[in-house]
Design an enzyme around this catalytic site. Structure first.
Site, short mmCIF file in Angstrom:
data_model
loop_
_atom_site.label_atom_id
_atom_site.label_comp_id
_atom_site.label_asym_id
_atom_site.label_seq_id
_atom_site.Cartn_x
_atom_site.Cartn_y
_atom_site.Cartn_z
N HIS A 123 47.98 24.86 37.79
CA HIS A 123 49.28 25.18 38.38
C HIS A 123 50.03 26.21 37.53
O HIS A 123 50.77 27.04 38.05
CB HIS A 123 50.14 23.91 38.49
CG HIS A 123 49.61 22.92 39.49
ND1 HIS A 123 50.25 22.62 40.67
CD2 HIS A 123 48.49 22.16 39.48
CE1 HIS A 123 49.56 21.72 41.34
NE2 HIS A 123 48.48 21.42 40.63
N ASP A 158 57.07 24.91 41.37
CA ASP A 158 55.88 24.33 41.99
C ASP A 158 56.33 23.33 43.05
O ASP A 158 57.29 22.59 42.84
CB ASP A 158 55.04 23.62 40.91
CG ASP A 158 53.64 23.32 41.39
OD1 ASP A 158 53.49 22.57 42.37
OD2 ASP A 158 52.68 23.83 40.78
#
Length: 487
Positions: free
Chosen positions: A25, A129
């Protein structure tokens, strides 16, 4: 800052970028942050303290000093302190970030906006995110836009968006353990638009549980619901690759901007100062590239199961002898924590058998490796970063998905995009050998290589031409980030 006066500088847009604290990520978020910086944004990039320490260890004590206009900050992740140089437990991390990160994140924003002590422009937008969606309430308090970056594939996100319906239809949680192997997971779901022929087993794996209180299912329901409150959604994919899926997602979420493949967009950023900002949590071994330089074009299988996959020593040995018996060249990345609970031991016989044609390393700069002319195929876990990097490089794949939406990526690679072959989860050396040979020297391998190069070409056009969909979506995204949110 060149010619910008301090009053001009204070008017720059300021994006706070916060990835979910795992390797797969952090990488795409850093790419997006660099693109925004190149487009004129001041960037504050927020890592957890745990990963900040790991980055300093892997990249050197100066690696996170940043630039005047690209700064690194930290918040705690809420988990007990640890010095382990390994990926943290995903469910624990999801629970901890949800519970503990909002307050320190708000405090950080407050500090950045404190005109008496801060030398940076006021925060004007948050890029988070999508599984750190607690950040939405912080952005709402400041009345600034919040864009959520879903780092999986569009097909993976569409799978997550249907978890609520899977529960309503009684398809998860599973009734008992027999449902893992009795054919139940093989049923075709004909009610998800954009996913024709998808089986239950092809959807993200957190649904494969018999526990009615499974935390990861609750977490996904929470994050997918909160996504609907974002100003926009960003995806690291491109319209041409996942058009039906993106169209289906567009009926469920705020405006969606597919701006991938991010690495091709980022290659156009001509700024040397940004190139030193890296995000690998393990130390890269440059000898991988030196070794590849000695090999013929398209002659090496690259093997890497990503940053989270773990396997048993038996599985490792089956992969090892399958690779050895294929007689093909291979570069194999074996992380220090790849084998669950023990260290990996391959034995002298294997080392002797493969010494001329195999190289084993603990980590590498994947994009440089996969773009190297010597690489002819990729044995992968099908994490989305690896998959989209393989597509961008025109490299076909053997797919061994481990968890989450890797199964979905595998299904699309093999059945929709024509660039992958799946290997049985119960891995056996004979199958590894035959698939590796097929990939590197077989007819199907040649067809997949041709298809992979076609996708690479489309990916380059969509990101580099002003009328390309990803190129123009990035411009649209920047407008959203510079606008006031509409409530």
């Amino acid at each position: 800052m060149g010619s910008l006066s301090s009053s001009d500088y204070s008017k720059k847009p300021h994006a706070v970028c916060i990835p979910y604290p795992a390797q797969g990520h952090i990488n795409p978020m850093l790419k997006l942050a660099k693109l925004l910086h190149y487009k004129g944004f001041h960037i504050t990039f927020v890592n957890t303290e745990f990963n900040h320490k790991r980055l300093l260890k892997s990249r050197g004590s100066d690696s996170l000093k940043g630039l005047h206009s690209f700064q690194f900050k930290t918040i705690p992740d809420g988990l007990p302190p640890s010095d382990v140089d390994a990926t943290q437990d995903i469910p624990s991390l999801c629970e901890s970030t949800t519970t503990h990160c909002l307050v320190p994140f708000k405090q950080l924003l407050q500090k950045l906006n404190d005109t008496s002590s801060s030398e940076v422009p006021p925060v004007s937008c948050v890029v988070s995110d999508a599984v750190m969606s607690f950040t939405i309430s912080a952005a709402q308090e400041l009345d600034i836009p919040e864009v959520l970056f879903w780092t999986p594939s569009a097909c993976g996100v569409l799978g997550y968006m249907h978890y609520a319906q899977l529960i309503d239809k009684g398809l998860t949680p599973l009734k008992d353990a027999s449902y893992f192997s009795n054919g139940f997971l093989d049923q075709v779901l004909d009610w998800i638009p954009g996913m024709e022929g998808i089986r239950l087993r092809d959807l993200p794996t957190f649904l494969r549980t018999t526990n009615p209180d499974e935390y990861m299912i609750k977490f996904i329901l929470q994050e997918t619901e909160r996504s609907k409150k974002a100003s926009a959604i960003v995806l690291n994919t491109f319209q041409e690759l996942e058009s039906e899926v993106i169209d289906s997602l567009s009926t469920l979420l705020p405006p969606i901007y597919p701006i991938g493949p991010l690495q091709i967009l980022q290659n156009q950023v001509d700024d040397e100062s940004l190139k030193v900002l890296g995000s690998n949590l393990w130390k890269e071994e440059p000898e991988c590239l030196e070794w590849l330089d000695t090999k013929d074009p398209n002659s090496v299988v690259y093997v890497n199961f990503g940053s989270i996959t773990v396997m048993t020593n038996d599985q490792l040995i089956e992969f090892a002898w399958g690779l050895a018996n294929s007689k093909q060249n291979f570069l194999w990345i074996i992380r220090p924590d790849l084998i669950s609970g023990e260290s990996s031991i391959l034995g002298e016989e294997f080392v002797e058998e493969t010494k001329e044609r195999g190289l084993i390393a603990s980590w590498c700069h994947q994009e440089q490796v996969i773009n190297h002319p010597a690489i002819g195929g990729f044995l992968t876990h099908n994490g989305w970063n690896s998959t989209i990097e393989s597509i961008s490089s025109g490299v076909p794949m053997i797919c061994w998905p481990f968890f989450a939406e890797q199964q979905t990526n595998c299904r699309f690679c093999c059945n929709k995009w024509g660039i992958g072959m799946e290997i049985n989860s119960d891995v056996k050396r004979d199958e590894v050998e035959s698939l590796v040979k097929e990939l590197m020297v077989g007819e199907k391998g040649k067809e997949m290589k041709k298809k992979a190069l076609e996708w690479k070409n489309i990916a380059e056009v969509t990101t580099t031409k002003p009328d390309g969909s990803s190129y123009s979506n990035l411009e649209k995204l920047i407008k959203v980030l510079k606008s006031k949110p509409s409530h």
